[in-house]
Design an enzyme around this catalytic site. Structure first.
Site, PDB file in Angstrom:
ATOM      1  N   CYS A 112       0.929  -1.192   0.041  1.00 34.59           N
ATOM      2  CA  CYS A 112       0.559   0.239  -0.180  1.00 34.59           C
ATOM      3  C   CYS A 112       1.057   1.394   0.018  1.00 34.59           C
ATOM      4  O   CYS A 112       0.539   2.501  -0.463  1.00 34.59           O
ATOM      5  CB  CYS A 112      -1.105   0.003   1.078  1.00 34.59           C
ATOM      6  SG  CYS A 112      -2.770  -1.547   1.422  1.00 34.59           S
ATOM      7  N   HIS A 247      -3.174   7.684   2.709  1.00 37.24           N
ATOM      8  CA  HIS A 247      -3.437   5.986   2.368  1.00 37.24           C
ATOM      9  C   HIS A 247      -4.697   5.608   2.594  1.00 37.24           C
ATOM     10  O   HIS A 247      -5.049   6.034   4.079  1.00 37.24           O
ATOM     11  CB  HIS A 247      -2.527   4.996   2.966  1.00 37.24           C
ATOM     12  CG  HIS A 247      -2.580   3.177   2.937  1.00 37.24           C
ATOM     13  ND1 HIS A 247      -3.407   3.614   1.164  1.00 37.24           N
ATOM     14  CD2 HIS A 247      -2.684   2.563   3.030  1.00 37.24           C
ATOM     15  CE1 HIS A 247      -4.022   2.037   1.214  1.00 37.24           C
ATOM     16  NE2 HIS A 247      -3.670   1.466   2.913  1.00 37.24           N
ATOM     17  N   ASN A 277     -10.091   0.271   0.974  1.00 31.89           N
ATOM     18  CA  ASN A 277      -8.522   0.225   0.945  1.00 31.89           C
ATOM     19  C   ASN A 277      -7.847  -0.449  -0.731  1.00 31.89           C
ATOM     20  O   ASN A 277      -7.527  -1.544  -1.152  1.00 31.89           O
ATOM     21  CB  ASN A 277      -7.470  -0.403   2.024  1.00 31.89           C
ATOM     22  CG  ASN A 277      -6.329  -0.594   2.311  1.00 31.89           C
ATOM     23  OD1 ASN A 277      -5.338  -0.486   1.037  1.00 31.89           O
ATOM     24  ND2 ASN A 277      -5.201  -1.052   3.215  1.00 31.89           N
TER      25      ASN A 277
HETATM   26  N1  COA Z   1     -17.914  -7.704  11.088  1.00 34.62           N
HETATM   27  C1  COA Z   1     -18.173  -8.025  12.406  1.00 34.62           C
HETATM   28  N2  COA Z   1     -17.325  -8.917  13.867  1.00 34.62           N
HETATM   29  C2  COA Z   1     -16.208  -8.909  12.858  1.00 34.62           C
HETATM   30  C3  COA Z   1     -15.570  -8.242  12.074  1.00 34.62           C
HETATM   31  C4  COA Z   1     -16.877  -7.738  10.814  1.00 34.62           C
HETATM   32  N3  COA Z   1     -16.399  -7.673  10.048  1.00 34.62           N
HETATM   33  N4  COA Z   1     -14.293  -8.277  11.395  1.00 34.62           N
HETATM   34  C5  COA Z   1     -14.359  -8.878  12.709  1.00 34.62           C
HETATM   35  N5  COA Z   1     -14.823  -8.865  14.073  1.00 34.62           N
HETATM   36  C6  COA Z   1     -14.690  -9.339  15.631  1.00 34.62           C
HETATM   37  C7  COA Z   1     -13.900  -9.944  15.925  1.00 34.62           C
HETATM   38  O1  COA Z   1     -14.079 -11.235  15.224  1.00 34.62           O
HETATM   39  C8  COA Z   1     -14.093  -9.654  17.040  1.00 34.62           C
HETATM   40  O2  COA Z   1     -14.892 -10.924  17.785  1.00 34.62           O
HETATM   41  P1  COA Z   1     -14.677 -10.897  19.274  1.00 34.62           P
HETATM   42  O3  COA Z   1     -14.244  -9.881  20.221  1.00 34.62           O
HETATM   43  O4  COA Z   1     -15.424 -12.087  19.279  1.00 34.62           O
HETATM   44  O5  COA Z   1     -13.323 -11.453  18.841  1.00 34.62           O
HETATM   45  C9  COA Z   1     -14.265  -8.640  16.982  1.00 34.62           C
HETATM   46  O6  COA Z   1     -15.043  -8.015  16.054  1.00 34.62           O
HETATM   47  C10 COA Z   1     -13.093  -6.979  17.349  1.00 34.62           C
HETATM   48  O7  COA Z   1     -12.284  -7.766  16.374  1.00 34.62           O
HETATM   49  P2  COA Z   1     -11.403  -6.958  16.202  1.00 34.62           P
HETATM   50  O8  COA Z   1     -10.177  -7.508  15.335  1.00 34.62           O
HETATM   51  O9  COA Z   1     -10.593  -6.175  17.783  1.00 34.62           O
HETATM   52  O10 COA Z   1     -11.622  -5.429  15.792  1.00 34.62           O
HETATM   53  P3  COA Z   1     -10.801  -3.782  15.406  1.00 34.62           P
HETATM   54  O11 COA Z   1     -11.025  -3.545  16.504  1.00 34.62           O
HETATM   55  O12 COA Z   1      -9.151  -4.583  15.548  1.00 34.62           O
HETATM   56  O13 COA Z   1     -11.209  -4.309  13.851  1.00 34.62           O
HETATM   57  C11 COA Z   1      -9.684  -4.054  11.786  1.00 34.62           C
HETATM   58  C12 COA Z   1     -10.498  -4.567  12.740  1.00 34.62           C
HETATM   59  C13 COA Z   1      -9.329  -5.133  10.721  1.00 34.62           C
HETATM   60  C14 COA Z   1     -11.202  -3.365  11.292  1.00 34.62           C
HETATM   61  C15 COA Z   1      -8.860  -3.245  12.510  1.00 34.62           C
HETATM   62  O14 COA Z   1      -7.596  -3.689  12.766  1.00 34.62           O
HETATM   63  C16 COA Z   1      -7.853  -2.750  10.958  1.00 34.62           C
HETATM   64  O15 COA Z   1      -8.587  -2.155  10.907  1.00 34.62           O
HETATM   65  N6  COA Z   1      -6.700  -2.556  11.292  1.00 34.62           N
HETATM   66  C17 COA Z   1      -5.869  -1.858   9.880  1.00 34.62           C
HETATM   67  C18 COA Z   1      -6.476  -3.085   9.054  1.00 34.62           C
HETATM   68  C19 COA Z   1      -5.676  -2.562   7.414  1.00 34.62           C
HETATM   69  O16 COA Z   1      -5.377  -1.261   7.790  1.00 34.62           O
HETATM   70  N7  COA Z   1      -4.975  -2.825   6.865  1.00 34.62           N
HETATM   71  C20 COA Z   1      -4.607  -2.853   5.464  1.00 34.62           C
HETATM   72  C21 COA Z   1      -2.409  -1.499   6.441  1.00 34.62           C
HETATM   73  S1  COA Z   1      -2.368  -0.656   4.622  1.00 34.62           S
END
Ligand code: COA
Length: 320
Positions: A112, A247, A277
């Site tokens: 990215c 980004h 993204n």
């Molecule tokens: N819908 C509903 N629930 C979801 C889900 C979805 N699409 N994805 C994950 N969950 C759940 C998880 O299973 C977890 O459940 P649990 O508490 O029962 O285990 C809960 O939601 C929280 O998950 P978590 O991973 O802690 O969520 P988060 O707040 O960290 O959000 C992302 C997840 C991926 C959105 C976030 O971590 C993120 O955006 N990270 C950066 C990723 C990124 O930008 N990558 C590319 C970089 S170039």
């Protein structure tokens, strides 16, 4: 001599996949995706469309907008991590299809952050006097590499391409500062294991694996660091920025950093709600839309900053 952007173009595939569409097949909801990421919908390419197909359209639009011919290009660099094939590169395919007969061509692989890595690299050729006209593209089709049953990853990505034409200029405008960073020790947090020389038969699958929380932590840290660093390199401060194009990964990452920097919302360009993204395409796609929206005027200070797998980060600052 500095590199100056004289034209831009972008494209996304026509197929729209909304959060509600995803909620039909996985346990998620529009509300969850919007509040955690800011994304409402994304564009998904069909089976027949490879990354170069999008890159070529963006390139042709950028050449028209720059009013220069493909034959006048000296170099093409494509930021991508979803090439049509391991070789030839996307850049060589673009070179052939647009008729850039005398241009050298290669891909830059920084996920990215690929567009900023490619842009900084292109600037070195212009600043050194080696080349005059360079086409820089960011293009990816990462939806082909997501497991549509993995709700923590598939909700994030979309496809697209954006391109800019750079030319040598000494009128005081153009790209004034560059900053690149890699933290390979954190590379395991965002991996596409299959298909490379470690696993040519894709025994480990060909899907993106991500530790979202760790990538989030990296993103907020380096986005802030890159903006401070690139403004300092240009002898400017954050208060001098007229438009930040970060980004387009997650609106919570962008909000967190811009609040900390004291940058008001109207100085930050965000279009991730429409595209998700799009990896290396996200910044040139947003820049092209910002130009169409007339968000930039002559003399404005613009910062582009991207982060991604590697883990990598890169920023460029320009006077428009
Ligand atoms: N819908 C509903 N629930 C979801 C889900 C979805 N699409 N994805 C994950 N969950 C759940 C998880 O299973 C977890 O459940 P649990 O508490 O029962 O285990 C809960 O939601 C929280 O998950 P978590 O991973 O802690 O969520 P988060 O707040 O960290 O959000 C992302 C997840 C991926 C959105 C976030 O971590 C993120 O955006 N990270 C950066 C990723 C990124 O930008 N990558 C590319 C970089 S170039």
């Amino acid at each position: 001599m500095r590199a100056k952007i004289i034209g831009s173009g972008s494209v996304t595939p026509p197929k729209v996949v909304t959060n509600d569409d995803l909620a039909k097949t996985i346990a998620t909801s529009d509300e969850w995706i919007r509040t955690r990421t800011g994304i409402a919908e994304r564009r998904v390419s069909d089976e027949a469309t490879a990354t170069s197909d999008l890159a070529i359209i963006a390139a042709q639009k950028a050449l028209i907008s720059a009013n220069i011919k493909a034959e006048d290009l000296d170099l093409i660099i494509v930021g991508t991590t979803s090439p049509d094939t391991l070789f030839p590169s996307v850049a060589c395919t673009v070179q052939d299809k647009i008729g850039a007969a005398k241009a050298a061509a290669f891909d830059a692989s920084a996920a990215c952050a690929g567009f900023n890595y490619a842009l900084t690299t292109a600037c070195q050729y212009i600043e050194s006097g080696m080349y005059k006209n360079i086409l820089v593209i960011g293009a990816d089709t990462l939806t082909k590499y997501v497991d549509w049953n993995d709700r923590s990853v598939c909700i994030l990505f979309g496809d697209g391409a954006g391109a800019v034409v750079l030319t040598a200029s000494n009128d005081g405008s153009g790209i004034l500062a560059h900053w690149l960073k890699a933290e390979g020790r954190l590379g395991h947090y965002l991996v596409m294991p299959g298909g490379g020389s470690r696993d040519p038969a894709e025994k480990n699958g060909r899907f993106i694996h991500m530790d979202g929380k760790e990538v989030f932590k990296f993103a907020v840290r380096v986005l802030e660091e890159s903006i401070y660093a690139v403004t300092k390199l240009a002898d400017l401060t954050v208060a001098d920025i007229d438009l930040l194009i970060p980004h387009q990964a997650n609106s919570r990452i962008i909000d967190h950093v811009t609040k900390k920097l004291g940058l008001p919302k109207e100085k930050v360009y965000v279009n991730l709600q429409k595209y998700g993204n799009t990896s290396a395409a996200s910044i040139p796609l947003a820049l092209d839309e910002a130009l169409q929206d007339k968000r930039l005027k002559s003399g404005d200070i613009v910062v582009l900053s991207g982060f991604g797998a590697g883990l990598t980060c890169g920023a460029n600052l320009m006077r428009w």
